[in-house]
Scaffold this motif. Structure first.
Motif, mmCIF file in Angstrom:
data_model
loop_
_atom_site.group_PDB
_atom_site.id
_atom_site.type_symbol
_atom_site.label_atom_id
_atom_site.label_comp_id
_atom_site.label_asym_id
_atom_site.label_seq_id
_atom_site.Cartn_x
_atom_site.Cartn_y
_atom_site.Cartn_z
ATOM 1 N N VAL A 176 0.927 -1.088 0.000
ATOM 2 C CA VAL A 176 -0.195 0.102 0.117
ATOM 3 C C VAL A 176 0.876 1.153 0.121
ATOM 4 N N THR A 177 0.712 2.369 -0.803
ATOM 5 C CA THR A 177 1.494 3.400 -1.048
ATOM 6 C C THR A 177 0.529 4.715 -1.017
ATOM 7 N N GLY A 178 1.106 5.610 -0.468
ATOM 8 C CA GLY A 178 0.480 7.179 -0.716
ATOM 9 C C GLY A 178 1.276 7.851 -1.786
ATOM 10 N N VAL A 179 0.792 8.566 -2.729
ATOM 11 C CA VAL A 179 1.360 9.478 -3.599
ATOM 12 C C VAL A 179 0.756 10.801 -3.896
ATOM 13 N N TRP A 180 1.471 11.857 -4.016
ATOM 14 C CA TRP A 180 1.146 13.386 -3.875
ATOM 15 C C TRP A 180 1.942 13.997 -4.801
ATOM 16 N N PRO A 181 1.288 14.927 -5.520
ATOM 17 C CA PRO A 181 2.157 15.824 -6.521
ATOM 18 C C PRO A 181 3.042 16.852 -5.804
ATOM 19 N N ALA A 182 4.197 16.814 -6.394
ATOM 20 C CA ALA A 182 5.282 17.714 -6.053
ATOM 21 C C ALA A 182 5.085 18.963 -6.545
ATOM 22 N N VAL A 183 4.450 18.935 -7.794
ATOM 23 C CA VAL A 183 4.123 20.514 -8.518
ATOM 24 C C VAL A 183 2.643 20.219 -8.724
ATOM 25 N N SER A 184 1.783 21.388 -8.855
ATOM 26 C CA SER A 184 0.397 21.419 -9.133
ATOM 27 C C SER A 184 0.299 20.776 -10.457
ATOM 28 N N ILE A 185 -1.065 19.974 -10.513
ATOM 29 C CA ILE A 185 -1.164 19.569 -11.664
ATOM 30 C C ILE A 185 -2.519 20.049 -12.344
ATOM 31 N N GLU A 186 -2.590 19.684 -13.664
ATOM 32 C CA GLU A 186 -3.715 20.358 -14.217
ATOM 33 C C GLU A 186 -4.886 19.276 -14.081
ATOM 34 N N ASP A 224 2.473 27.120 -13.846
ATOM 35 C CA ASP A 224 3.025 26.342 -12.856
ATOM 36 C C ASP A 224 2.152 24.964 -12.789
ATOM 37 N N LEU A 225 1.717 24.622 -13.761
ATOM 38 C CA LEU A 225 1.050 23.445 -13.682
ATOM 39 C C LEU A 225 1.725 22.200 -14.679
ATOM 40 N N ARG A 226 1.537 21.112 -14.218
ATOM 41 C CA ARG A 226 2.007 19.975 -14.946
ATOM 42 C C ARG A 226 0.761 19.051 -15.482
ATOM 43 N N LYS A 227 1.219 18.416 -16.566
ATOM 44 C CA LYS A 227 0.150 17.626 -17.092
ATOM 45 C C LYS A 227 -0.149 16.271 -16.121
ATOM 46 N N ALA A 228 -1.413 15.786 -16.082
ATOM 47 C CA ALA A 228 -1.810 14.843 -15.165
ATOM 48 C C ALA A 228 -1.036 13.433 -15.403
ATOM 49 N N THR A 229 -0.245 13.275 -16.605
ATOM 50 C CA THR A 229 0.628 12.188 -16.970
ATOM 51 C C THR A 229 1.533 11.977 -16.022
ATOM 52 N N VAL A 230 2.150 13.099 -15.475
ATOM 53 C CA VAL A 230 3.327 12.961 -14.726
ATOM 54 C C VAL A 230 2.679 11.832 -13.307
ATOM 55 N N PHE A 231 1.469 12.451 -12.851
ATOM 56 C CA PHE A 231 0.977 11.578 -11.838
ATOM 57 C C PHE A 231 0.645 10.157 -12.162
ATOM 58 N N GLY A 253 3.933 0.985 2.473
ATOM 59 C CA GLY A 253 3.932 1.763 3.752
ATOM 60 C C GLY A 253 4.412 3.198 3.318
ATOM 61 N N LYS A 254 4.751 3.534 2.259
ATOM 62 C CA LYS A 254 5.718 4.538 1.845
ATOM 63 C C LYS A 254 4.529 6.025 1.543
ATOM 64 N N LEU A 255 4.852 6.997 1.764
ATOM 65 C CA LEU A 255 4.114 8.410 1.212
ATOM 66 C C LEU A 255 5.094 8.986 0.245
ATOM 67 N N GLU A 256 4.832 8.897 -0.899
ATOM 68 C CA GLU A 256 5.705 9.485 -2.160
ATOM 69 C C GLU A 256 5.383 10.476 -2.595
ATOM 70 N N LEU A 257 6.081 11.290 -3.269
ATOM 71 C CA LEU A 257 5.989 12.422 -4.109
ATOM 72 C C LEU A 257 6.256 12.038 -5.621
ATOM 73 N N ASP A 258 4.987 12.616 -6.616
ATOM 74 C CA ASP A 258 5.216 11.896 -7.702
ATOM 75 C C ASP A 258 6.785 12.051 -8.444
ATOM 76 N N GLU A 259 7.123 13.456 -8.393
ATOM 77 C CA GLU A 259 8.383 13.564 -9.051
ATOM 78 C C GLU A 259 9.705 13.076 -8.536
ATOM 79 N N ASP A 260 9.607 13.210 -7.131
ATOM 80 C CA ASP A 260 10.660 12.556 -6.422
ATOM 81 C C ASP A 260 10.858 10.961 -6.589
ATOM 82 N N PHE A 261 9.562 10.276 -6.754
ATOM 83 C CA PHE A 261 9.682 8.698 -7.007
ATOM 84 C C PHE A 261 10.117 8.359 -8.389
ATOM 85 N N LEU A 262 9.581 9.322 -9.316
ATOM 86 C CA LEU A 262 10.106 9.099 -10.722
ATOM 87 C C LEU A 262 11.513 9.307 -10.999
#
Length: 328
Positions: A215-225, A242-249, A266-275
């Protein structure tokens, strides 16, 4: 019950617009049979509107998203769900299993938003957010867990939930209370899976029943359209830079589903940092809504570590469910 679907099955709750829609579409492209679920369900297609509709508008529904997927050669089923109702959530899981006979991934993207100080947040608004965010997630996980444990792929849960840090609470305490509760579920359930030996060492395709669960949590590092950020664009068209496309998420979600269970459980990730870390992605310009822009990062570069030195010292752990069983 129908014949089990040969391909892995993913249920995306909150998939009618924006990020949820993109996740559903990209999961289908990756070979999943996708159940597209949200409240915006219509049994009769509206042939008077252009297709596909604006993905961030109310015209985008689970039905239009499922149609987009099937017209592209994918497998999709649109189902309604009201995440404030446990009965509706249970019916969604039951319908998914009745149709596919399996469930391999649950993505919970459903969410209610009200960003305001405590004194400007009515109790009814607070309660609605808890029912959709924290309570809805808990109900979906409870209903889905038995089926995810039986997944030959290694059942996965991905939750749109933030890392836990103090600045997140500022100016939106009521909203943050529910979202952080979702994050606590990710961390706590991850511990449960480890304790039960369900995480394993596989890559999500374990040899035994339930191996490779995570189970993993993920959140945007930059605002997403998305539908949520449309309000900011309406007030200030310049906000688009200041927006990124939803494809990053969605790329991050797919990466999480493909990663070894032990890496993401059990991790809480940020989309950009994980990628960057796990996917080797270095070019994020392709995700910019406005080409050539440099979107502002909204998340801290470093986040607090929630673990303590005595992390493995559980003391005399009490289990209320075992105590209740003993009394019966």
């Amino acid at each position: 019950m129908s014949t089990p679907t040969p391909q892995p099955v993913a249920l995306v709750i909150g998939a009618s617009r924006g990020i949820g829609r993109q996740i559903a579409i990209d999961l289908a492209l990756a070979g999943y049979a996708v159940v597209v679920a949200a409240k915006s369900y219509s049994s009769t297609p509206d042939t008077t509107i252009p297709f596909p509709p604006d993905p961030n508008s109310p015209l985008s529904t689970v039905n239009t998203v499922a149609r987009e997927i099937t017209l592209s050669g994918g497998t999709a089923l649109a189902l309604p769900v009201d995440t404030t109702s446990q009965e509706s959530i249970t019916r969604l899981i039951t319908s998914t299993i009745a149709h596919h006979s399996r469930l391999d991934a649950l993505i919970y993207n459903s969410g209610a938003i009200w960003w305001a100080p405590v004194k400007a947040t009515p109790t009814k608004r607070y309660q609605l957010m808890q029912r959709v965010n924290a309570d809805g997630l808990y109900g979906a996980v409870q209903a889905a867990l038995p089926h995810l444990e039986a997944s030959p792929e290694g059942g996965r849960i991905v939750v749109v939930a933030p890392p836990i840090y103090s600045r997140f609470f500022r100016g939106k305490t009521a909203y943050a209370m529910g979202k952080v509760a979702m994050s606590v579920l990710v961390v706590g359930l991850g511990m449960d899976l480890e304790r039960e030996g369900l995480v394993g060492k596989g890559k999500g395709k374990g040899k035994g029943k339930g191996k490779g669960m995570a189970v993993t949590g993920v959140w945007p590092a930059v605002s997403i359209e998305s539908a949520a950020t449309e309000q900011f664009v309406r007030r200030d068209a310049g906000f688009k830079k200041d927006l990124r496309k939803a494809t990053v998420f969605s790329d991050a979600v797919l990466g999480i589903l493909r990663a070894p269970a032990g890496v993401v459980n059990g991790k809480l990730e940020l989309d950009e940092d994980f990628l960057r870390r796990e996917g080797g992605v270095t070019d994020f310009d392709k995700y910019c809504v406005v080409p050539g822009s440099k979107p502002r990062r909204i998340m801290p570069v470093e986040l607090p570590d929630l673990s303590v030195k005595e992390q493995d010292d559980e003391g005399n752990r009490f289990d209320s469910s075992k105590e209740r069983e003993a009394k019966l």
